[in-house]
Design an enzyme around this catalytic site. Structure first.
Site, PDB file in Angstrom:
ATOM      1  N   THR A 112       0.804  -1.237   0.000  1.00 18.80           N
ATOM      2  CA  THR A 112       0.000   0.000   0.000  1.00 18.80           C
ATOM      3  C   THR A 112       0.834   1.283   0.000  1.00 18.80           C
ATOM      4  O   THR A 112       0.325   2.346   0.323  1.00 18.80           O
ATOM      5  CB  THR A 112      -0.937   0.044   1.228  1.00 18.80           C
ATOM      6  OG1 THR A 112      -0.129   0.090   2.416  1.00 18.80           O
ATOM      7  CG2 THR A 112      -1.882  -1.135   1.284  1.00 18.80           C
ATOM      8  N   TRP A 113       2.111   1.178  -0.349  1.00 18.75           N
ATOM      9  CA  TRP A 113       2.953   2.383  -0.376  1.00 18.75           C
ATOM     10  C   TRP A 113       2.378   3.345  -1.415  1.00 18.75           C
ATOM     11  O   TRP A 113       1.983   2.909  -2.505  1.00 18.75           O
ATOM     12  CB  TRP A 113       4.386   1.976  -0.753  1.00 18.75           C
ATOM     13  CG  TRP A 113       5.416   3.040  -0.497  1.00 18.75           C
ATOM     14  CD1 TRP A 113       5.271   4.171   0.234  1.00 18.75           C
ATOM     15  CD2 TRP A 113       6.766   3.038  -0.977  1.00 18.75           C
ATOM     16  NE1 TRP A 113       6.455   4.882   0.263  1.00 18.75           N
ATOM     17  CE2 TRP A 113       7.375   4.208  -0.478  1.00 18.75           C
ATOM     18  CE3 TRP A 113       7.507   2.152  -1.767  1.00 18.75           C
ATOM     19  CZ2 TRP A 113       8.714   4.526  -0.762  1.00 18.75           C
ATOM     20  CZ3 TRP A 113       8.826   2.470  -2.036  1.00 18.75           C
ATOM     21  CH2 TRP A 113       9.433   3.639  -1.545  1.00 18.75           C
ATOM     22  N   ASP A 140      -0.154  -4.923   3.688  1.00 18.19           N
ATOM     23  CA  ASP A 140       1.089  -4.372   4.231  1.00 18.19           C
ATOM     24  C   ASP A 140       1.053  -2.851   4.185  1.00 18.19           C
ATOM     25  O   ASP A 140       0.800  -2.255   3.140  1.00 18.19           O
ATOM     26  CB  ASP A 140       2.270  -4.867   3.391  1.00 18.19           C
ATOM     27  CG  ASP A 140       3.594  -4.297   3.869  1.00 18.19           C
ATOM     28  OD1 ASP A 140       4.169  -4.870   4.806  1.00 18.19           O
ATOM     29  OD2 ASP A 140       4.048  -3.273   3.315  1.00 18.19           O
ATOM     30  N   TYR A 174       4.328   5.448   5.320  1.00 13.43           N
ATOM     31  CA  TYR A 174       3.648   5.677   4.042  1.00 13.43           C
ATOM     32  C   TYR A 174       2.653   6.829   4.174  1.00 13.43           C
ATOM     33  O   TYR A 174       1.615   6.721   4.823  1.00 13.43           O
ATOM     34  CB  TYR A 174       2.933   4.400   3.569  1.00 13.43           C
ATOM     35  CG  TYR A 174       3.867   3.215   3.376  1.00 13.43           C
ATOM     36  CD1 TYR A 174       5.246   3.388   3.238  1.00 13.43           C
ATOM     37  CD2 TYR A 174       3.387   1.914   3.333  1.00 13.43           C
ATOM     38  CE1 TYR A 174       6.106   2.310   3.065  1.00 13.43           C
ATOM     39  CE2 TYR A 174       4.240   0.824   3.158  1.00 13.43           C
ATOM     40  CZ  TYR A 174       5.599   1.035   3.035  1.00 13.43           C
ATOM     41  OH  TYR A 174       6.440  -0.033   2.876  1.00 13.43           O
ATOM     42  N   HIS A 208      11.055  -1.106  10.495  1.00  9.90           N
ATOM     43  CA  HIS A 208      11.093  -0.832   9.049  1.00  9.90           C
ATOM     44  C   HIS A 208      12.486  -1.013   8.432  1.00  9.90           C
ATOM     45  O   HIS A 208      12.619  -1.472   7.309  1.00  9.90           O
ATOM     46  CB  HIS A 208      10.551   0.579   8.783  1.00  9.90           C
ATOM     47  CG  HIS A 208       9.938   0.745   7.427  1.00  9.90           C
ATOM     48  ND1 HIS A 208       8.895   1.583   7.162  1.00  9.90           N
ATOM     49  CD2 HIS A 208      10.235   0.176   6.232  1.00  9.90           C
ATOM     50  CE1 HIS A 208       8.580   1.521   5.874  1.00  9.90           C
ATOM     51  NE2 HIS A 208       9.388   0.676   5.294  1.00  9.90           N
ATOM     52  N   GLN A 246      11.143  -8.573   5.922  1.00  9.17           N
ATOM     53  CA  GLN A 246      10.615  -8.100   4.635  1.00  9.17           C
ATOM     54  C   GLN A 246      11.725  -7.405   3.869  1.00  9.17           C
ATOM     55  O   GLN A 246      12.317  -6.447   4.367  1.00  9.17           O
ATOM     56  CB  GLN A 246       9.449  -7.133   4.887  1.00  9.17           C
ATOM     57  CG  GLN A 246       8.766  -6.702   3.611  1.00  9.17           C
ATOM     58  CD  GLN A 246       7.590  -5.768   3.855  1.00  9.17           C
ATOM     59  OE1 GLN A 246       7.584  -4.624   3.398  1.00  9.17           O
ATOM     60  NE2 GLN A 246       6.587  -6.236   4.564  1.00  9.17           N
ATOM     61  N   TYR A 284       9.196  -7.500  -1.005  1.00  8.60           N
ATOM     62  CA  TYR A 284       8.574  -6.237  -1.424  1.00  8.60           C
ATOM     63  C   TYR A 284       9.052  -5.840  -2.815  1.00  8.60           C
ATOM     64  O   TYR A 284      10.038  -6.363  -3.308  1.00  8.60           O
ATOM     65  CB  TYR A 284       8.736  -5.135  -0.381  1.00  8.60           C
ATOM     66  CG  TYR A 284      10.086  -4.467  -0.168  1.00  8.60           C
ATOM     67  CD1 TYR A 284      10.637  -3.611  -1.117  1.00  8.60           C
ATOM     68  CD2 TYR A 284      10.766  -4.620   1.030  1.00  8.60           C
ATOM     69  CE1 TYR A 284      11.841  -2.947  -0.892  1.00  8.60           C
ATOM     70  CE2 TYR A 284      11.973  -3.967   1.271  1.00  8.60           C
ATOM     71  CZ  TYR A 284      12.506  -3.127   0.301  1.00  8.60           C
ATOM     72  OH  TYR A 284      13.690  -2.466   0.530  1.00  8.60           O
TER      73      TYR A 284
HETATM   74  N1  LIG Z   1       9.807  -2.730   3.810  1.00  9.55           N
HETATM   75  C1  LIG Z   1      10.187  -1.820   2.928  1.00  9.55           C
HETATM   76  O1  LIG Z   1      11.190  -1.127   3.116  1.00  9.55           O
HETATM   77  C2  LIG Z   1       9.400  -1.659   1.661  1.00  9.55           C
HETATM   78  C3  LIG Z   1       9.943  -0.930   0.584  1.00  9.55           C
HETATM   79  C4  LIG Z   1       9.182  -0.838  -0.589  1.00  9.55           C
HETATM   80  C5  LIG Z   1       7.919  -1.413  -0.650  1.00  9.55           C
HETATM   81  N2  LIG Z   1       7.400  -2.074   0.439  1.00  9.55           N
HETATM   82  C6  LIG Z   1       6.045  -2.687   0.411  1.00  9.55           C
HETATM   83  O2  LIG Z   1       5.944  -3.519  -0.745  1.00  9.55           O
HETATM   84  C7  LIG Z   1       4.859  -3.075  -1.542  1.00  9.55           C
HETATM   85  C8  LIG Z   1       5.119  -3.350  -3.005  1.00  9.55           C
HETATM   86  O3  LIG Z   1       6.274  -2.695  -3.466  1.00  9.55           O
HETATM   87  P1  LIG Z   1       6.213  -1.413  -4.410  1.00  9.55           P
HETATM   88  O4  LIG Z   1       4.949  -0.704  -4.201  1.00  9.55           O
HETATM   89  O5  LIG Z   1       7.489  -0.685  -4.188  1.00  9.55           O
HETATM   90  O6  LIG Z   1       6.338  -2.009  -5.873  1.00  9.55           O
HETATM   91  P2  LIG Z   1       5.603  -3.142  -6.742  1.00  9.55           P
HETATM   92  O7  LIG Z   1       4.537  -3.791  -6.001  1.00  9.55           O
HETATM   93  O8  LIG Z   1       6.703  -3.976  -7.312  1.00  9.55           O
HETATM   94  O9  LIG Z   1       5.027  -2.279  -7.941  1.00  9.55           O
HETATM   95  C9  LIG Z   1       3.982  -1.378  -7.770  1.00  9.55           C
HETATM   96  C10 LIG Z   1       3.657  -0.767  -9.141  1.00  9.55           C
HETATM   97  O10 LIG Z   1       3.293  -1.816 -10.046  1.00  9.55           O
HETATM   98  C11 LIG Z   1       2.072  -1.501 -10.704  1.00  9.55           C
HETATM   99  N3  LIG Z   1       1.330  -2.757 -10.851  1.00  9.55           N
HETATM  100  C12 LIG Z   1       0.928  -3.606  -9.877  1.00  9.55           C
HETATM  101  N4  LIG Z   1       0.305  -4.681 -10.397  1.00  9.55           N
HETATM  102  C13 LIG Z   1       0.292  -4.485 -11.730  1.00  9.55           C
HETATM  103  C14 LIG Z   1      -0.215  -5.226 -12.834  1.00  9.55           C
HETATM  104  N5  LIG Z   1      -0.844  -6.402 -12.652  1.00  9.55           N
HETATM  105  N6  LIG Z   1      -0.044  -4.735 -14.094  1.00  9.55           N
HETATM  106  C15 LIG Z   1       0.590  -3.557 -14.292  1.00  9.55           C
HETATM  107  N7  LIG Z   1       1.103  -2.807 -13.301  1.00  9.55           N
HETATM  108  C16 LIG Z   1       0.945  -3.265 -12.036  1.00  9.55           C
HETATM  109  C17 LIG Z   1       1.355  -0.513  -9.816  1.00  9.55           C
HETATM  110  O11 LIG Z   1       0.609   0.379 -10.593  1.00  9.55           O
HETATM  111  P3  LIG Z   1      -1.021   0.317 -10.639  1.00  9.55           P
HETATM  112  O12 LIG Z   1      -1.494   0.915  -9.363  1.00  9.55           O
HETATM  113  O13 LIG Z   1      -1.335   1.093 -11.855  1.00  9.55           O
HETATM  114  O14 LIG Z   1      -1.391  -1.137 -10.767  1.00  9.55           O
HETATM  115  C18 LIG Z   1       2.517   0.218  -9.133  1.00  9.55           C
HETATM  116  O15 LIG Z   1       2.928   1.334  -9.904  1.00  9.55           O
HETATM  117  C19 LIG Z   1       4.728  -1.592  -1.176  1.00  9.55           C
HETATM  118  O16 LIG Z   1       3.501  -1.056  -1.601  1.00  9.55           O
HETATM  119  C20 LIG Z   1       4.919  -1.662   0.305  1.00  9.55           C
HETATM  120  O17 LIG Z   1       3.751  -2.117   0.944  1.00  9.55           O
HETATM  121  C21 LIG Z   1       8.140  -2.234   1.583  1.00  9.55           C
END
Ligand SMILES: NC(=O)c1ccc[n+]([C@@H]2O[C@H](COP(=O)([O-])OP(=O)(O)OC[C@H]3O[C@@H](n4cnc5c(N)ncnc54)[C@H](OP(=O)(O)O)[C@@H]3O)[C@@H](O)[C@H]2O)c1
Length: 281
Positions: free
Chosen positions: A17-18, A46, A51, A110, A162, A190
């Site tokens: 949900t970032w 998550d 965020y 985190h 994570q 992630y």
């Molecule tokens: N612990 C940490 O330090 C940390 C760091 C980074 C992230 N996180 C967590 O991990 C989560 C996921 O990572 P992330 O948000 O960095 O990147 P991600 O999930 O790899 O990618 C998100 C992007 O992908 C697009 N997307 C998702 N599904 C899609 C699909 N089926 N087809 C086309 N595009 C798609 C989304 O756009 P649309 O909305 O247009 O689908 C968004 O722009 C975060 O939201 C957060 O909760 C944790």
């Protein structure tokens, strides 16, 4: 299920949900996307106090209103500078208020910070004893960080780590994944689809990935996600604000790879042959 509770080890995909909750104009679509995920059988959500400085947690609270809390598995994360014995319970209470719940299933540090790990673990264990968290864990911890964690009292209670993991960031395959397997502590991946198009990355147009995706009649993003969870032992938490993408991500659970396909992928996106610094975003 574990003692009537959801176990993260039985899930392969959750919801990130970032950046969600940041813009009022997108709120309805974001809530619909998360609800499409829950209605489609996903239980893990998550979020983090970081965020949108709480905006994501507030959005999650709105999205889950009306659902049976015990059927959901909520993860949130505490800033390293809130991970002390006095600040952590206060940060946790703020998180719970924003989420509109009286407990989180998993509360993560985190990233490694300056508060001594022993103090953070003690604060996490206290929060556990109050029932405000079911389990605690860490994020962005490499092998040496995990080893240090195991040295502090109750460090072995850590329920998950994570970290960044996707086809373009395979460094953890060298040592962190094996370490976790041995320690039997789950890993959460992630950015499993390398942040989609948002970072202008090249995956969408990669000829090999396009060819494989076309042959399987899936999108390259579904392929990336399926690759990340291919072992069945790592849960990935892709983020999407689009209900259609959410459905596609759920479908990605069913995508299988043959050994030949995995070998082909390895020739282009090579697995690590030596220790690499932990990738972080
Ligand atoms: N612990 C940490 O330090 C940390 C760091 C980074 C992230 N996180 C967590 O991990 C989560 C996921 O990572 P992330 O948000 O960095 O990147 P991600 O999930 O790899 O990618 C998100 C992007 O992908 C697009 N997307 C998702 N599904 C899609 C699909 N089926 N087809 C086309 N595009 C798609 C989304 O756009 P649309 O909305 O247009 O689908 C968004 O722009 C975060 O939201 C957060 O909760 C944790």
């Amino acid at each position: 299920m574990n003692n009537g509770r959801i176990s993260i080890t039985q899930e392969t995909i959750g919801m990130g949900t970032w950046h969600m909750g940041d813009e009022a104009v997108k709120e309805q679509a974001e809530i619909e996307a998360l609800r499409a995920g829950i209605d489609g059988g996903l239980v893990v959500i998550d979020t983090a106090e970081m965020y949108g400085e709480g905006a994501s947690e507030t959005l999650v609270g709105k999205a889950i209103a009306g659902y049976d809390r015990k059927n959901l598995y909520l993860i949130s994360k505490v800033y390293p500078w809130h991970a002390s014995k006095t600040a952590l319970p206060q940060a946790l209470d703020r998180t719970l208020a924003r989420l509109g719940t009286d407990y989180v299933d998993l509360y993560l540090l985190h990233w490694p910070g300056d508060v001594p790990l022993a103090e953070t673990v003690a604060a996490m264990e206290t929060a556990k004893s109050t029932g405000k968290i079911r389990n605690w864990g860490v994020s962005n911890f490499d092998v040496a960080d995990m080893q240090a964690l195991m040295e502090v009292p109750n460090g072995e209670q850590c329920a998950a780590n994570q970290v960044l993991y996707n086809l373009g960031a395979r460094g953890i395959e060298y040592d962190l994944i094996p370490w976790h397997k041995e320690a039997k502590i789950p890993l959460i991946a992630y950015s499993p689809i390398a942040q989609g198009d948002s970072r202008g990355n090249h995956f969408r147009n990669d000829p090999l990935l396009k060819e494989l995706a076309e042959a399987k009649e899936v999108s390259v993003f579904q392929l990336l996600l399926a690759w990340t969870i291919r072992s069945g032992q790592i849960i990935a938490i892709p983020q999407t604000s689009d209900a259609q993408h959410m459905s596609e991500n759920i479908e990605a659970k069913e995508i299988q790879f043959s050994p030949e396909e995995l070998a082909k992928i390895d020739t282009q996106f090579t697995p690590p042959t030596k220790k690499q610094p932990l990738d972080v975003i």
